[in-house]
Motif scaffolding. Structure first.
Motif, short mmCIF file in Angstrom:
data_model
loop_
_atom_site.label_atom_id
_atom_site.label_comp_id
_atom_site.label_asym_id
_atom_site.label_seq_id
_atom_site.Cartn_x
_atom_site.Cartn_y
_atom_site.Cartn_z
N LEU A 14 1.02 -1.25 -0.24
CA LEU A 14 -0.24 -0.05 -0.01
C LEU A 14 0.61 1.16 -0.13
N ALA A 15 1.98 0.95 0.57
CA ALA A 15 3.28 2.74 0.95
C ALA A 15 3.36 2.56 -0.81
N ALA A 16 4.12 1.65 -1.20
CA ALA A 16 4.38 1.98 -2.62
C ALA A 16 3.16 1.97 -3.32
N THR A 17 2.24 1.56 -3.28
CA THR A 17 1.39 2.19 -4.07
C THR A 17 0.99 3.70 -4.29
N LEU A 18 0.48 3.55 -3.00
CA LEU A 18 0.31 5.72 -2.65
C LEU A 18 1.68 6.38 -3.14
N THR A 19 3.02 6.03 -3.04
CA THR A 19 3.69 6.91 -3.46
C THR A 19 3.90 6.98 -4.89
N LEU A 20 3.52 5.54 -5.66
CA LEU A 20 3.35 6.05 -7.21
C LEU A 20 2.36 7.34 -7.65
N LEU A 21 1.70 6.82 -6.65
CA LEU A 21 0.58 7.99 -6.39
C LEU A 21 0.09 8.98 -6.78
N ILE A 22 0.97 10.07 -5.47
CA ILE A 22 1.75 11.32 -5.55
C ILE A 22 2.39 11.56 -6.12
N THR A 23 3.80 10.49 -6.89
CA THR A 23 3.92 10.90 -7.47
C THR A 23 3.74 11.39 -8.95
N GLY A 24 2.93 10.83 -9.20
CA GLY A 24 2.25 11.03 -10.61
C GLY A 24 1.15 11.84 -10.35
N LEU A 25 0.74 11.93 -9.60
CA LEU A 25 -0.28 13.49 -9.22
C LEU A 25 0.95 15.11 -9.34
N VAL A 26 1.72 14.56 -8.63
CA VAL A 26 3.21 16.25 -8.54
C VAL A 26 3.42 16.18 -9.84
N GLY A 27 3.89 15.04 -10.79
CA GLY A 27 4.55 14.50 -11.83
C GLY A 27 6.00 14.55 -12.02
N LEU A 28 6.32 13.58 -10.69
CA LEU A 28 7.85 13.82 -10.64
C LEU A 28 8.22 12.30 -11.44
N LYS A 29 9.69 12.59 -12.32
CA LYS A 29 10.21 11.98 -12.76
C LYS A 29 10.79 10.98 -11.47
N LEU A 30 11.51 9.58 -12.25
CA LEU A 30 11.89 8.11 -11.78
C LEU A 30 11.28 8.06 -10.80
N GLU A 31 9.84 8.19 -10.50
CA GLU A 31 9.17 7.29 -9.10
C GLU A 31 9.12 6.03 -8.85
N ILE A 32 9.73 5.62 -9.27
CA ILE A 32 10.36 3.88 -8.77
C ILE A 32 11.39 4.72 -7.56
N VAL A 33 11.94 5.83 -7.76
CA VAL A 33 13.04 6.07 -7.05
C VAL A 33 11.91 6.07 -5.11
N ALA A 34 11.23 6.62 -5.46
CA ALA A 34 10.12 6.92 -3.96
C ALA A 34 9.50 5.58 -3.86
N ALA A 35 9.26 5.11 -5.03
CA ALA A 35 7.85 3.50 -3.86
C ALA A 35 9.84 2.38 -3.60
N ILE A 36 10.88 2.89 -4.05
CA ILE A 36 11.78 1.64 -3.27
C ILE A 36 12.53 2.50 -1.66
N ALA A 37 11.96 3.67 -1.43
CA ALA A 37 12.47 4.83 0.06
C ALA A 37 11.02 4.19 0.39
N ALA A 38 9.98 3.79 -0.29
CA ALA A 38 8.58 3.53 1.06
C ALA A 38 9.50 2.10 1.06
N VAL A 39 9.55 1.18 0.26
CA VAL A 39 9.35 -0.03 0.52
C VAL A 39 10.94 -0.51 1.82
N LEU A 40 12.00 0.80 1.71
CA LEU A 40 12.47 0.22 2.99
C LEU A 40 12.01 1.03 4.12
N ALA A 41 11.58 2.56 4.36
CA ALA A 41 10.97 3.02 5.25
C ALA A 41 10.22 2.19 6.07
N MET A 42 9.38 0.94 5.18
CA MET A 42 8.04 0.79 6.53
C MET A 42 9.15 -0.16 7.75
#
Length: 351
Positions: A14-42
């Motif tokens: 769910l954290a990875a999904t939420l991360t991808l949705l937020i990065t998509g909304l704000v238009g940030l590239k390399l959203e995979i980096v944010a998803a990896i950060a979410a997984v590491l931070a759980m």
């Protein structure tokens, strides 16, 4: 093959999904980096999520400084990136920031691989925003979705390990289990105790949460769990001493073997009853318990008398067993008092 999806696995997804949705909304590239950060931070607890965020701020500050210095002085060649990663890992370990090393590496690589655009203020903000979004998404999901019931989880770990120990305390004195199976059970018990001790550290952290509903009850149970884990360690030590010394005791102290086996059976029953009392499944009669304790103390005294004036060889194998029994019995008495105290408090609360 068993396939279980636990709460932490679900929350990570769910954290990875939420991360991808937020990065998509704000238009940030390399959203995979944010998803990896979410997984590491759980993290396994809310308080550890707080602590993790604090550590992320410091460690990523270090990573940012090294990434900028590396980019300006060495460029973004793979060898330069590797050298900066090694140096930053060493610095983070030196500072005691071991939990966030992976996230720091991710930050450095993300910042240094700037491509042709180069490193500027906007680029730095965008890349750091990916890490921030991932970490905060993990924190929000951890707080909002399936907040961990640590008391229930920890007691389940303790009870599972206790059941294994009670079984071994029945079969080991009678030598009715094969050596390979005995070693396998011994390893599982050791793993169970280690897991319970590690999780106890988590639940100790969690006691500082401001939104615990019944703090006094929570603290009482924390103390009980602490002594339950101590008791598991004492029981496990007794089992190991029996495995090591019982054969020699049977050879040279035949008149005491029956007493030892009887005492272990009584202690085992005593331990099981304390657990059942904690679960509110039985009521232990105090007078009956006093008689049982007196019988156990008498047996312990007989073992001590057996050691008086004995040769060193007999001390070598009989004393460790007697000492383990005494330590376990003492810990069981403490645990029983704590459980009875908790029981009285719970009854007053319900009245």
């Amino acid at each position: 093959m068993e396939f279980n999806i636990g709460p932490r696995m679900l929350k990570t997804g769910l954290a990875a999904t939420l991360t991808l949705l937020i990065t998509g909304l704000v238009g940030l590239k390399l959203e995979i980096v944010a998803a990896i950060a979410a997984v590491l931070a759980m993290q396994p607890s809310i308080m550890r999520s707080f602590a993790y965020i604090k550590e992320v701020i410091i460690s990523n500050g270090v990573g940012l400084i090294f990434a900028l210095l590396g980019s300006f002085l060495l460029g973004n060649h793979p060898l330069a990136v590797g050298a900066i990663v090694i140096l930053s890992i060493a610095i983070n370990i030196k500072l005691g920031l071991t939990k966030t090393v992976s996230l720091t590496i991710l930050t450095i690589i993300t910042l240094m691989l700037s491509g042709e655009s180069g490193v500027d203020f906007v680029y730095i903000v965008e890349r750091l925003s990916l890490i921030v979004i991932g970490v905060l998404s993990a924190f929000v999901v951890n707080v909002a979705v399936f907040p961990p019931d640590h008391r229930k989880i920890l007691y389940s770990m303790i009870k599972d390990t206790s059941d294994r120990i009670h079984f071994l305390m029945r079969v080991v004195p009678n030598n009715t289990m094969t050596v390979p199976k005995l070693k396998e059970e011994d390893r599982e018990i050791e793993k169970g105790i280690t897991k319970a001790k590690d999780y106890y550290e988590i639940i100790s952290d969690e006691r500082n949460r401001l939104f615990i509903r019944n703090r006094r009850s929570f603290f009482r149970n924390i103390v009980i769990y602490k002594h339950m884990i101590k008791m598991l360690e004492k029981q496990h030590n007794l089992i190991r001493q029996l495995e090591k010394n019982l054969i020699e005791i049977e050879k040279d102290a035949e008149n005491k073997v029956y007493l030892i086996k009887k005492l272990i059976n009584e202690i085992n029953t005593y331990s099981e009853n304390v657990f059942l009392m904690y679960e509110d499944k039985i009521i232990l009669d105090r007078d009956l318990q006093k008689e049982t304790k007196s019988a156990m103390q008498l047996t312990i005294n007989n073992l001590i008398n057996e050691l008086q004036g004995a040769k060193f060889e007999k001390w070598f194998y009989l004393f460790p067993v007697a000492n383990s029994i005494i330590e376990l019995f003492s810990e069981l008495e403490k645990l029983e008092r704590l459980v009875r105290f908790n029981e009285r408090k719970e009854k007053r609360k319900k009245a």
